[in-house]
Design a protein around this motif. Structure first.
Motif, PDB file in Angstrom:
ATOM      1  N   LYS A  45       0.827  -1.207   0.000  1.00  0.00           N
ATOM      2  CA  LYS A  45       0.000   0.000   0.000  1.00  0.00           C
ATOM      3  C   LYS A  45       0.863   1.260   0.000  1.00  0.00           C
ATOM      4  N   LEU A  46       1.903   1.284   0.821  1.00  0.00           N
ATOM      5  CA  LEU A  46       2.777   2.453   0.898  1.00  0.00           C
ATOM      6  C   LEU A  46       3.487   2.718  -0.425  1.00  0.00           C
ATOM      7  N   PHE A  47       3.979   1.661  -1.050  1.00  0.00           N
ATOM      8  CA  PHE A  47       4.672   1.830  -2.322  1.00  0.00           C
ATOM      9  C   PHE A  47       3.750   2.480  -3.362  1.00  0.00           C
ATOM     10  N   ARG A  48       2.503   1.997  -3.448  1.00  0.00           N
ATOM     11  CA  ARG A  48       1.587   2.548  -4.443  1.00  0.00           C
ATOM     12  C   ARG A  48       1.270   4.024  -4.146  1.00  0.00           C
ATOM     13  N   GLU A  49       1.114   4.358  -2.879  1.00  0.00           N
ATOM     14  CA  GLU A  49       0.841   5.749  -2.526  1.00  0.00           C
ATOM     15  C   GLU A  49       1.998   6.657  -2.920  1.00  0.00           C
ATOM     16  N   ILE A  50       3.236   6.228  -2.638  1.00  0.00           N
ATOM     17  CA  ILE A  50       4.395   7.065  -2.955  1.00  0.00           C
ATOM     18  C   ILE A  50       4.591   7.169  -4.457  1.00  0.00           C
ATOM     19  N   LEU A  51       4.305   6.100  -5.174  1.00  0.00           N
ATOM     20  CA  LEU A  51       4.465   6.104  -6.624  1.00  0.00           C
ATOM     21  C   LEU A  51       3.448   6.989  -7.329  1.00  0.00           C
ATOM     22  N   LEU A  52       2.172   6.854  -6.943  1.00  0.00           N
ATOM     23  CA  LEU A  52       1.112   7.431  -7.764  1.00  0.00           C
ATOM     24  C   LEU A  52       0.043   8.215  -7.021  1.00  0.00           C
ATOM     25  N   ASP A  53      -0.021   8.096  -5.733  1.00  0.00           N
ATOM     26  CA  ASP A  53      -1.187   8.611  -5.013  1.00  0.00           C
ATOM     27  C   ASP A  53      -0.816   9.810  -4.137  1.00  0.00           C
ATOM     28  N   THR A  54      -1.785  10.256  -3.381  1.00  0.00           N
ATOM     29  CA  THR A  54      -1.598  11.398  -2.486  1.00  0.00           C
ATOM     30  C   THR A  54      -0.862  10.975  -1.224  1.00  0.00           C
ATOM     31  N   VAL A  55       0.140  11.756  -0.853  1.00  0.00           N
ATOM     32  CA  VAL A  55       0.874  11.527   0.385  1.00  0.00           C
ATOM     33  C   VAL A  55       0.906  12.836   1.169  1.00  0.00           C
ATOM     34  N   VAL A  56       1.280  12.712   2.430  1.00  0.00           N
ATOM     35  CA  VAL A  56       1.496  13.889   3.277  1.00  0.00           C
ATOM     36  C   VAL A  56       2.970  13.929   3.642  1.00  0.00           C
ATOM     37  N   GLN A  57       3.629  15.022   3.303  1.00  0.00           N
ATOM     38  CA  GLN A  57       5.050  15.188   3.613  1.00  0.00           C
ATOM     39  C   GLN A  57       5.216  16.435   4.479  1.00  0.00           C
ATOM     40  N   THR A  58       5.718  16.234   5.687  1.00  0.00           N
ATOM     41  CA  THR A  58       5.898  17.355   6.616  1.00  0.00           C
ATOM     42  C   THR A  58       7.364  17.731   6.793  1.00  0.00           C
ATOM     43  N   TYR A  59       8.282  16.890   6.282  1.00  0.00           N
ATOM     44  CA  TYR A  59       9.710  17.169   6.400  1.00  0.00           C
ATOM     45  C   TYR A  59      10.275  17.594   5.060  1.00  0.00           C
ATOM     46  N   PHE A  60      11.224  18.520   5.105  1.00  0.00           N
ATOM     47  CA  PHE A  60      11.927  18.955   3.909  1.00  0.00           C
ATOM     48  C   PHE A  60      13.400  19.081   4.242  1.00  0.00           C
ATOM     49  N   ASN A  61      14.234  19.159   3.217  1.00  0.00           N
ATOM     50  CA  ASN A  61      15.677  19.132   3.434  1.00  0.00           C
ATOM     51  C   ASN A  61      16.271  20.472   3.824  1.00  0.00           C
ATOM     52  N   TYR A 116       3.289  19.358   2.565  1.00  0.00           N
ATOM     53  CA  TYR A 116       2.860  19.037   1.207  1.00  0.00           C
ATOM     54  C   TYR A 116       1.851  17.902   1.242  1.00  0.00           C
ATOM     55  N   VAL A 117       0.751  18.061   0.538  1.00  0.00           N
ATOM     56  CA  VAL A 117      -0.262  17.020   0.388  1.00  0.00           C
ATOM     57  C   VAL A 117      -0.516  16.851  -1.109  1.00  0.00           C
ATOM     58  N   GLY A 118      -0.158  15.700  -1.648  1.00  0.00           N
ATOM     59  CA  GLY A 118      -0.337  15.469  -3.076  1.00  0.00           C
ATOM     60  C   GLY A 118       0.593  14.381  -3.575  1.00  0.00           C
ATOM     61  N   ARG A 119       0.738  14.293  -4.916  1.00  0.00           N
ATOM     62  CA  ARG A 119       1.618  13.298  -5.520  1.00  0.00           C
ATOM     63  C   ARG A 119       3.067  13.760  -5.453  1.00  0.00           C
ATOM     64  N   ILE A 120       3.968  12.801  -5.287  1.00  0.00           N
ATOM     65  CA  ILE A 120       5.396  13.119  -5.288  1.00  0.00           C
ATOM     66  C   ILE A 120       5.933  13.132  -6.704  1.00  0.00           C
ATOM     67  N   TYR A 121       5.699  12.059  -7.451  1.00  0.00           N
ATOM     68  CA  TYR A 121       6.248  11.923  -8.801  1.00  0.00           C
ATOM     69  C   TYR A 121       5.240  12.428  -9.825  1.00  0.00           C
ATOM     70  N   GLN A 122       5.609  13.520 -10.507  1.00  0.00           N
ATOM     71  CA  GLN A 122       4.736  14.116 -11.508  1.00  0.00           C
ATOM     72  C   GLN A 122       5.555  14.455 -12.747  1.00  0.00           C
TER      73      GLN A 122
END
Length: 681
Positions: free
Chosen positions: A527-543, A552-558
Motif C-alpha cells: 500500500k505504501l509503495f503505491r501511494e508514494i508512486l502514484l497517489d496522495t501523500v502527506v510530507q511534513t519534512y523537507f531538506n 505538502y499534500v499530493g503526488r510526489i512523482y509528476q
C-alpha cells in the motif's frame, strides 16, 4: 474483406504502440524547475560527461530554470540533481550579435528530446545542441551576417573555477580547465578542444574570455573532452553533420531505454521512461577508446575495461546502482571495476584533487562492491584489501546516524574479508559492526524524548532520530529484537507513518516503507509503495531542516517541471531509480544481499532485458490499474508465497505472474521471509 480491415488496423495500431520508440516518451523537462528535482534538459547520451545545455538567469543547481527566459549561454558539464548548488557548468559559449558580449538572449520557444536541445531567442538567434560521447555540437543560426560568439573558459557553477590554460591555433582552441567539484570538495580537470568555423576571427578579451567574430550566418561549433590530454579531446572532433549526430544520440537513448519494456496506462508509461532516462546519466565514461585514462592520483593509466567516474554513491547505492546492476550488466561490470579501483588510486569519501569529471561522494563503496560480488560481478578484493581495511579504520562514529551507517560498512567489510578467506579478521569486524546495538540503545530506542522528530538533532546530518533509527538493513532481525520484538517493531512502523515522520525528500529513510516485508504484514508495504508512486501523500519534512512548515499534500512523482516535492533532489538518478524499481514491483531488500522484495507493478506487463538473450517477464493477472495488493504469485509456473526474488532468478530470465486484488491477502508473503540476520559463530 471489409470486416478484416478494421481488425488489421487494430493490430497495426497495437503493434505500433508496442514498438514505440522509448526516447520519444521521455519528457526531459521533468524536474527542471526550482528545488523539485534539480535536473536539466541538456543534451547528453547515456553515461556521458558531455552534458551540453542552457545556462539561464536565474537558475537552479544544474544552471537551468524552466521558467527563466533570460539565457547567459550554453555550458558543457553538470551533474543532474545533486546538492550543494550543483557541480559543473564549464566552458560557457554565448551566441551574440554585432560583437556585443552583452547581447541579450531572451527565450521565445524551446524544445528538447534525449540528446537534443533547441531554443529560439527574441533577437532572431536560433541555437541547437546535440552530443556524442565526450563531444558536444552547437548549431547556431543568426538573423544576419553580424553573428559571433562569446566564450568564457573560466565559467563554472557557484564560482568553482580554479584555473585554466589554453592555446589558439587559427580556429582551434585547446587546453584544460580545473574546477572545484560538488560542495567545493576536491577538483576535476577536463581537457578540451573547441573547433570554430573556418572563417572565425578570435580576439582575447582577458586571460580567460574570448570574442569570436565572422562566424557566418550559420555556425557549427564542436567541443571535444578528454580526461587525459587535449590531443585526445581533439580526436573527438567529427566530420559528421549535426543531424547525423542528433540521430545517433537519439538512437543511443532508445537502445538503453529499451532494456525495459512496460505496457500500461500511457501517463504511467511516459513517467516511467522519463525517470529511467534520468537513471542512466551517471556515472560518466571517462576513458578513451584505447583504454587510456587519468586516475584520481593524477597518473595516466591504460586498462582493458571502460573506466567510469562521477560518483554519488552515498545517495545512489540505495536505488540507482541496484537498478543498473540488474538492467545494464555490461555497463555495471565496468562500473564495479571502476569503483574497486578507487581504492587502488587513493579513494576519499569526497572528491580527490585529481578527479576526471564532476563528482560527489563515495561512502558505502565497500557495500556496493559486496553487493556486486554477490550478484556475480568479478571483484579483485585481494588487490585492494589494504586500502579497504584502511578506510574501515577511519569510519566515523561521531554522531548517531554516522554510527549506524559506519556499522553497515563494518558488516560489509566483514563479509568481504570472509570472501577473501580471512575469516578471523572478518569475525573481528562483525563484532565491531554488532556494536551498533549499543549505539541504537543509547540514541534510538527511547521515542519519548522531545527531539526525536527534530531535524539534525544530536548532530544528525539530514534527518531525525525517527528517520535514522531503521537504518540497519543488514540485521533486521537484530533491529526487531532491539525494538522489543516483531510485534513492537511493526507497531513502531505504524506510528512512524501515521504521524507522517517519513521523508521521501531525502535518502536516510528510503528503505523504511519496505520494512513491512520483514514483518507479518507485508501488505502494508504494498500500500505504501503505491501511494508514494502514484497517489496522495502527506510530507511534513523537507531538506531545509524544517518540519510542518507548509506541509505538502499530493503526488510526489509528476511528469512536469515541478516534478518532486520541495527540496527533493534527484541526486544523480537516485530518486528516479526508486520510482523505476518500485513501479515494476521490485525493491532492494538490503544492498549487499542479492535479494529484491516483491510488490505489485503499476503496469500490466513488464519485460526486463537483463542480458543478451535473457528476458524476465512480469505479468499482472486480472490487471486493474487501481489494485495493488498481491493476492498470489507464480514464478516459472510454480506458485510462490515468498515476497522476494534473488538477483539470479531475475537475470537468468523467466516469467513472474502476480495476481492483484482490491483487498489485501494478509497471508501472502508471511512465510519463508527474507529477514537479514547476523550472528557470531
Amino acid at each position: 474483406m471489409k470486416k478484416i480491415i478494421p481488425v488489421l488496423l487494430c493490430l497495426l495500431v497495437f503493434s505500433g504502440y508496442a514498438q514505440q520508440q522509448k526516447n520519444k516518451l521521455v519528457n526531459v523537462f521533468l524536474g527542471t524547475s526550482g528545488d523539485h528535482g534539480q535536473m536539466s534538459p541538456s543534451a547528453t547520451t547515456p553515461f556521458n560527461m558531455m552534458n551540453l545545455g542552457p545556462q539561464t538567469n536565474p537558475h537552479q543547481h544544474t544552471g537551468y530554470e524552466y521558467y527563466a527566459k533570460k539565457f547567459e549561454g550554453f555550458t558543457h558539464t553538470r551533474m543532474e540533481g545533486v546538492g550543494c548548488t550543483g557541480s559543473g557548468g564549464n566552458i560557457l559559449i554565448k551566441p551574440i550579435l554585432y560583437a556585443d558580449v552583452e547581447t541579450e538572449l531572451i527565450r521565445t520557444t524551446q524544445q528538447a528530446t534525449p540528446g537534443y536541445y533547441h531554443v529560439n531567442f527574441k533577437n532572431g538567434i536560433d541555437a541547437q545542441m546535440t552530443v556524442a560521447q565526450n563531444l558536444g555540437m552547437h548549431n547556431y543560426s543568426f538573423p544576419n551576417s553580424n553573428g559571433g560568439l562569446y566564450i568564457d573558459l573560466s565559467f563554472a557553477l557557484s564560482n568553482r573555477f580554479v584555473s585554466e590554460n589554453h592555446e589558439i591555433r587559427r580556429n582551434l582552441i585547446s587546453g584544460y580547465v580545473d574546477t572545484k567539484t560538488t560542495c567545493h570538495a576536491g577538483m576535476y580537470r577536463i581537457y578540451y578542444s573547441i573547433k570554430l568555423p573556418e572563417t572565425a576571427e578570435i580576439q582575447q578579451l582577458d586571460a580567460h574570455k574570448l570574442l569570436v567574430k565572422s562566424v557566418g550566418v550559420n555556425a557549427v561549433v564542436q567541443v571535444g573532452f578528454s580526461s587525459v590530454n587535449a590531443g585526445y579531446a581533439k580526436k573527438r572532433i567529427t566530420s559528421k553533420t549535426f543531424n547525423q549526430l542528433k540521430k545517433e544520440a537519439s538512437a543511443s537513448w532508445d537502445k538503453k531505454l529499451s532494456h525495459i519494456d512496460v505496457k500500461g496506462e500511457q501517463d504511467r508509461v511516459d513517467l516511467f521512461y522519463s525517470l529511467l532516462y534520468r537513471s542512466a546519466q551517471s556515472p560518466f565514461l571517462v576513458s578513451e577508446e584505447d583504454g587510456t585514462f587519468r586516475a584520481t592520483d593524477g597518473s595516466v593509466q591504460n586498462e582493458d575495461y571502460k573506466v567510469y567516474n562521477g560518483w554519488a554513491i552515498w545517495d545512489n547505492y540505495r536505488e540507482q546502482l541496484p537498478l543498473l546492476s540488474m538492467v545494464y550488466s555490461e555497463v555495471y561490470k565496468d562500473i564495479t571495476t571502476s569503483i574497486a579501483n578507487l581504492y587502488r588510486f587513493g579513494k576519499k569519501n569526497w572528491a580527490t584533487e585529481h578527479e576526471t569529471s564532476p563528482t560527489v561522494r563515495t561512502e558505502h563503496a565497500m557495500v556496493v562492491l559486496l553487493d556486486a560480488y554477490k550478484k556475480g560481478y568479478q571483484v579483485d578484493f585481494k588487490a585492494i584489501k589494504d586500502s579497504l581495511l584502511g578506510e574501515a579504520k577511519t569510519l566515523d562514529f561521531g554522531a548517531p546516524d554516522k554510527a549506524l551507517e559506519s556499522s553497515y560498512d563494518l558488516w560489509a567489510m566483514s563479509e568481504l574479508l570472509n570472501e577473501m578467506g580471512d575469516t578471523n579478521t572478518g569475525k573481528d569486524y562483525l563484532n565491531k559492526a554488532l556494536d551498533y546495538k549499543a549505539y541504537w540503545d543509547k540514541d534510538f530506542k527511547d521515542l519519548t524524548k522531545s527531539d526525536v522528530d527534530r531535524m539534525q538533532a544530536r548532530g544528525l546530518y539530514q534527518g531525525t532520530i525517527w528517520q535514522y533509527r531503521w537504518f540497519v538493513p543488514w540485521d533486521i532481525n537484530g533491529l526487531q529484537g532491539l525494538a522489543g520484538g516483531s510485534a513492537a517493531f511493526t507497531n513502531q512502523l505504524d506510528q512512524f507513518f501515521e504521524e507522517f515522520n517519513y521523508n521521501h525528500a531525502n535518502q536516510p529513510d528510503l528503505q523504511v516503507p519496505g520494512l513491512y516485508n520483514a514483518t507479518k504484514q507485508p501488505y502494508k508495504s504494498q500500500k505504501l509503495f503505491r501511494e508514494i508512486l502514484l497517489d496522495t501523500v502527506v510530507q511534513t519534512y523537507f531538506n531545509d531542516n524544517s518540519k510542518g512548515i507548509d506541509p505538502y499534500v499530493g503526488r510526489i512523482y509528476q511528469n512536469k517541471p515541478k516534478a518532486y516535492i520541495r527540496t527533493m533532489d534527484d541526486d544523480a538518478g537516485t530518486m528516479s531509480s526508486w520510482f523505476v524499481l518500485h513501479s515494476i514491483g521490485l525493491s532492494a531488500a538490503n544492498v549487499g544481499s542479492p535479494v529484491y522484495y516483491l510488490t505489485a507493478p503499476i503496469f500490466e506487463e513488464v519485460k526486463l532485458n537483463t542480458a543478451p538473450g535473457k528476458t524476465f517477464k512480469i505479468s499482472v493477472k486480472n490487471y486493474n490499474k487501481d489494485h495493488f495488493y498481491v493476492k498470489s504469485a507464480t514464478l516459472n509456473g510454480k506458485p510462490i508465497n515468498r515476497n522476494w526474488l534473488t538477483h539470479q532468478e531475475i537475470t537468468s530470465g523467466g516469467n513472474l505472474i502476480i495476481e492483484t486484488s482490491k483487498l489485501p491477502n494478509t497471508s501472502w508473503g508471511t512465510t519463508n521471509q527474507f529477514i537479514t540476520k547476523v550472528e557470531l559463530n
